[in-house]
Write a protein that holds these residues in place. Structure first.
Motif, PDB file in Angstrom:
ATOM      1  N   GLU A  55       0.823  -1.204   0.000  1.00 51.13           N
ATOM      2  CA  GLU A  55       0.000   0.000   0.000  1.00 51.13           C
ATOM      3  C   GLU A  55       0.864   1.263   0.000  1.00 51.13           C
ATOM      4  OE1 GLU A  55      -3.070   2.141   3.012  1.00 51.13           O
ATOM      5  OE2 GLU A  55      -3.444   0.016   2.616  1.00 51.13           O
ATOM      6  N   GLU A  56       1.886   1.288   0.824  1.00 49.42           N
ATOM      7  CA  GLU A  56       2.779   2.458   0.866  1.00 49.42           C
ATOM      8  C   GLU A  56       3.590   2.563  -0.422  1.00 49.42           C
ATOM      9  OE1 GLU A  56       2.454   4.796   2.924  1.00 49.42           O
ATOM     10  OE2 GLU A  56       1.279   3.775   4.453  1.00 49.42           O
ATOM     11  N   LEU A  57       3.970   1.432  -0.984  1.00 51.41           N
ATOM     12  CA  LEU A  57       4.689   1.446  -2.255  1.00 51.41           C
ATOM     13  C   LEU A  57       3.796   2.002  -3.364  1.00 51.41           C
ATOM     14  CD1 LEU A  57       7.465   0.711  -3.357  1.00 51.41           C
ATOM     15  CD2 LEU A  57       6.591  -1.584  -3.826  1.00 51.41           C
ATOM     16  N   ALA A  58       2.514   1.663  -3.325  1.00 51.98           N
ATOM     17  CA  ALA A  58       1.551   2.204  -4.295  1.00 51.98           C
ATOM     18  C   ALA A  58       1.405   3.712  -4.131  1.00 51.98           C
ATOM     19  CB  ALA A  58       0.202   1.510  -4.138  1.00 51.98           C
ATOM     20  N   ASP A  59       1.476   4.203  -2.891  1.00 53.81           N
ATOM     21  CA  ASP A  59       1.414   5.652  -2.660  1.00 53.81           C
ATOM     22  C   ASP A  59       2.608   6.351  -3.305  1.00 53.81           C
ATOM     23  OD1 ASP A  59      -0.964   5.473  -1.259  1.00 53.81           O
ATOM     24  OD2 ASP A  59      -0.013   5.552   0.712  1.00 53.81           O
ATOM     25  N   VAL A  60       3.783   5.746  -3.200  1.00 60.05           N
ATOM     26  CA  VAL A  60       4.980   6.309  -3.841  1.00 60.05           C
ATOM     27  C   VAL A  60       4.746   6.388  -5.348  1.00 60.05           C
ATOM     28  CG1 VAL A  60       7.430   5.918  -4.361  1.00 60.05           C
ATOM     29  CG2 VAL A  60       6.567   5.522  -2.037  1.00 60.05           C
ATOM     30  N   MET A  61       4.207   5.318  -5.911  1.00 60.53           N
ATOM     31  CA  MET A  61       3.976   5.285  -7.349  1.00 60.53           C
ATOM     32  C   MET A  61       2.964   6.346  -7.773  1.00 60.53           C
ATOM     33  SD  MET A  61       3.435   2.009  -9.806  1.00 60.53           S
ATOM     34  CE  MET A  61       1.777   1.575  -9.393  1.00 60.53           C
ATOM     35  N   GLU A  62       1.927   6.553  -6.970  1.00 61.05           N
ATOM     36  CA  GLU A  62       0.923   7.565  -7.307  1.00 61.05           C
ATOM     37  C   GLU A  62       1.537   8.961  -7.340  1.00 61.05           C
ATOM     38  OE1 GLU A  62      -2.386   8.624  -8.913  1.00 61.05           O
ATOM     39  OE2 GLU A  62      -2.199   6.555  -8.200  1.00 61.05           O
ATOM     40  N   VAL A  63       2.433   9.247  -6.406  1.00 57.71           N
ATOM     41  CA  VAL A  63       3.103  10.550  -6.401  1.00 57.71           C
ATOM     42  C   VAL A  63       4.008  10.668  -7.622  1.00 57.71           C
ATOM     43  CG1 VAL A  63       4.643  12.105  -5.157  1.00 57.71           C
ATOM     44  CG2 VAL A  63       2.951  10.769  -3.893  1.00 57.71           C
ATOM     45  N   LEU A  64       4.678   9.586  -8.000  1.00 62.81           N
ATOM     46  CA  LEU A  64       5.519   9.611  -9.201  1.00 62.81           C
ATOM     47  C   LEU A  64       4.677   9.907 -10.443  1.00 62.81           C
ATOM     48  CD1 LEU A  64       7.893   6.598  -8.522  1.00 62.81           C
ATOM     49  CD2 LEU A  64       8.457   9.033  -8.402  1.00 62.81           C
ATOM     50  N   PHE A  65       3.490   9.321 -10.512  1.00 60.53           N
ATOM     51  CA  PHE A  65       2.595   9.628 -11.630  1.00 60.53           C
ATOM     52  C   PHE A  65       2.184  11.097 -11.600  1.00 60.53           C
ATOM     53  CE2 PHE A  65       1.076   4.962 -11.873  1.00 60.53           C
ATOM     54  CZ  PHE A  65       2.041   4.655 -12.824  1.00 60.53           C
ATOM     55  N   GLY A  66       1.960  11.652 -10.417  1.00 56.89           N
ATOM     56  CA  GLY A  66       1.634  13.070 -10.290  1.00 56.89           C
ATOM     57  C   GLY A  66       2.771  13.958 -10.757  1.00 56.89           C
ATOM     58  N   LEU A  67       3.991  13.594 -10.391  1.00 52.36           N
ATOM     59  CA  LEU A  67       5.159  14.360 -10.842  1.00 52.36           C
ATOM     60  C   LEU A  67       5.319  14.266 -12.356  1.00 52.36           C
ATOM     61  CD1 LEU A  67       7.655  13.566  -7.982  1.00 52.36           C
ATOM     62  CD2 LEU A  67       6.962  15.854  -8.712  1.00 52.36           C
ATOM     63  N   ALA A  68       5.109  13.084 -12.909  1.00 47.69           N
ATOM     64  CA  ALA A  68       5.183  12.928 -14.362  1.00 47.69           C
ATOM     65  C   ALA A  68       4.177  13.861 -15.036  1.00 47.69           C
ATOM     66  CB  ALA A  68       4.922  11.474 -14.756  1.00 47.69           C
ATOM     67  N   LEU A  71       5.215  17.408 -15.208  1.00 52.16           N
ATOM     68  CA  LEU A  71       6.308  17.557 -16.172  1.00 52.16           C
ATOM     69  C   LEU A  71       5.832  17.375 -17.612  1.00 52.16           C
ATOM     70  CD1 LEU A  71       9.111  15.618 -14.249  1.00 52.16           C
ATOM     71  CD2 LEU A  71       8.930  18.099 -14.571  1.00 52.16           C
ATOM     72  N   GLY A  72       4.527  17.095 -17.775  1.00 51.64           N
ATOM     73  CA  GLY A  72       3.962  16.970 -19.114  1.00 51.64           C
ATOM     74  C   GLY A  72       3.953  15.556 -19.660  1.00 51.64           C
ATOM     75  N   TYR A  73       4.133  14.556 -18.802  1.00 51.88           N
ATOM     76  CA  TYR A  73       4.150  13.159 -19.226  1.00 51.88           C
ATOM     77  C   TYR A  73       2.944  12.420 -18.674  1.00 51.88           C
ATOM     78  CZ  TYR A  73       9.026  14.298 -20.174  1.00 51.88           C
ATOM     79  OH  TYR A  73      10.175  14.881 -20.635  1.00 51.88           O
ATOM     80  N   SER A  74       2.511  11.405 -19.384  1.00 51.21           N
ATOM     81  CA  SER A  74       1.404  10.572 -18.914  1.00 51.21           C
ATOM     82  C   SER A  74       1.955   9.408 -18.093  1.00 51.21           C
ATOM     83  CB  SER A  74       0.621  10.011 -20.104  1.00 51.21           C
ATOM     84  OG  SER A  74       1.419   9.070 -20.816  1.00 51.21           O
ATOM     85  N   GLU A  75       1.052   8.714 -17.419  1.00 51.96           N
ATOM     86  CA  GLU A  75       1.447   7.501 -16.699  1.00 51.96           C
ATOM     87  C   GLU A  75       2.074   6.515 -17.678  1.00 51.96           C
ATOM     88  OE1 GLU A  75      -1.743   5.830 -14.374  1.00 51.96           O
ATOM     89  OE2 GLU A  75      -2.245   7.781 -13.509  1.00 51.96           O
ATOM     90  N   GLU A  76       1.477   6.402 -18.851  1.00 51.93           N
ATOM     91  CA  GLU A  76       1.986   5.497 -19.877  1.00 51.93           C
ATOM     92  C   GLU A  76       3.406   5.890 -20.293  1.00 51.93           C
ATOM     93  OE1 GLU A  76       0.828   5.140 -24.371  1.00 51.93           O
ATOM     94  OE2 GLU A  76      -0.570   3.885 -23.210  1.00 51.93           O
ATOM     95  N   ASP A  77       3.666   7.196 -20.432  1.00 49.41           N
ATOM     96  CA  ASP A  77       5.009   7.660 -20.775  1.00 49.41           C
ATOM     97  C   ASP A  77       6.020   7.202 -19.728  1.00 49.41           C
ATOM     98  OD1 ASP A  77       4.095   9.059 -23.047  1.00 49.41           O
ATOM     99  OD2 ASP A  77       3.837  10.922 -21.911  1.00 49.41           O
ATOM    100  N   LEU A  78       5.646   7.340 -18.450  1.00 50.31           N
ATOM    101  CA  LEU A  78       6.543   6.951 -17.365  1.00 50.31           C
ATOM    102  C   LEU A  78       6.802   5.448 -17.386  1.00 50.31           C
ATOM    103  CD1 LEU A  78       8.200   7.672 -14.865  1.00 50.31           C
ATOM    104  CD2 LEU A  78       6.081   7.547 -13.518  1.00 50.31           C
ATOM    105  N   VAL A  79       5.753   4.670 -17.581  1.00 51.91           N
ATOM    106  CA  VAL A  79       5.910   3.213 -17.618  1.00 51.91           C
ATOM    107  C   VAL A  79       6.766   2.813 -18.820  1.00 51.91           C
ATOM    108  CG1 VAL A  79       4.668   1.034 -17.920  1.00 51.91           C
ATOM    109  CG2 VAL A  79       3.816   2.755 -16.306  1.00 51.91           C
ATOM    110  N   LYS A  80       6.558   3.448 -19.969  1.00 48.84           N
ATOM    111  CA  LYS A  80       7.365   3.136 -21.162  1.00 48.84           C
ATOM    112  C   LYS A  80       8.831   3.501 -20.942  1.00 48.84           C
ATOM    113  CE  LYS A  80       3.879   3.249 -24.772  1.00 48.84           C
ATOM    114  NZ  LYS A  80       3.377   3.896 -25.982  1.00 48.84           N
TER     115      LYS A  80
END
Length: 102
Positions: A55-68, A71-80
């Motif tokens: 659950e806490e690891l998922a929270d980290v990932m959600e913030v990373l998606f927010g930062l992406a 910065l003008g990137y989508s979740e898909e861009d970050l995963v790619k």
């Protein structure tokens, strides 16, 4: 009254109101949003390091998606980008430590 002044997930105000409490919120954008996301990342990483759970690891990932996003990137861009780097340089599954080069 408890004062937080921290970034929260988008549905938190709704959840607070549905629980019968009230809250005061504001919206940040631009550099201020980026700064608050960076602080939130540090908070979530600390929580993960303490709890070491999914659950806490998922929270980290959600913030990373927010930062992406800021910065003008989508979740898909970050995963790619992750997949590209993984394909080029590998993962962190084997626990390899580079001690020296010669």
């Amino acid at each position: 009254m408890k004062v937080y002044n921290k970034l929260v997930r988008d549905r938190i105000p709704e959840i607070i109101k549905n629980s019968g409490s009230e809250c005061e919120c504001s919206v940040v954008t631009g550099a201020e949003k980026t700064e608050m996301l960076e602080k939130k990342l540090m908070e979530e990483v600390e929580e993960f390091l303490e709890a070491k759970n999914l659950e806490e690891l998922a929270d980290v990932m959600e913030v990373l998606f927010g930062l992406a996003d800021v910065l003008g990137y989508s979740e898909e861009d970050l995963v790619k980008a992750r997949e590209k780097k993984r394909d080029e340089r590998g993962e962190f599954k084997e626990g390899i430590v580079l001690n020296k080069t010669f």
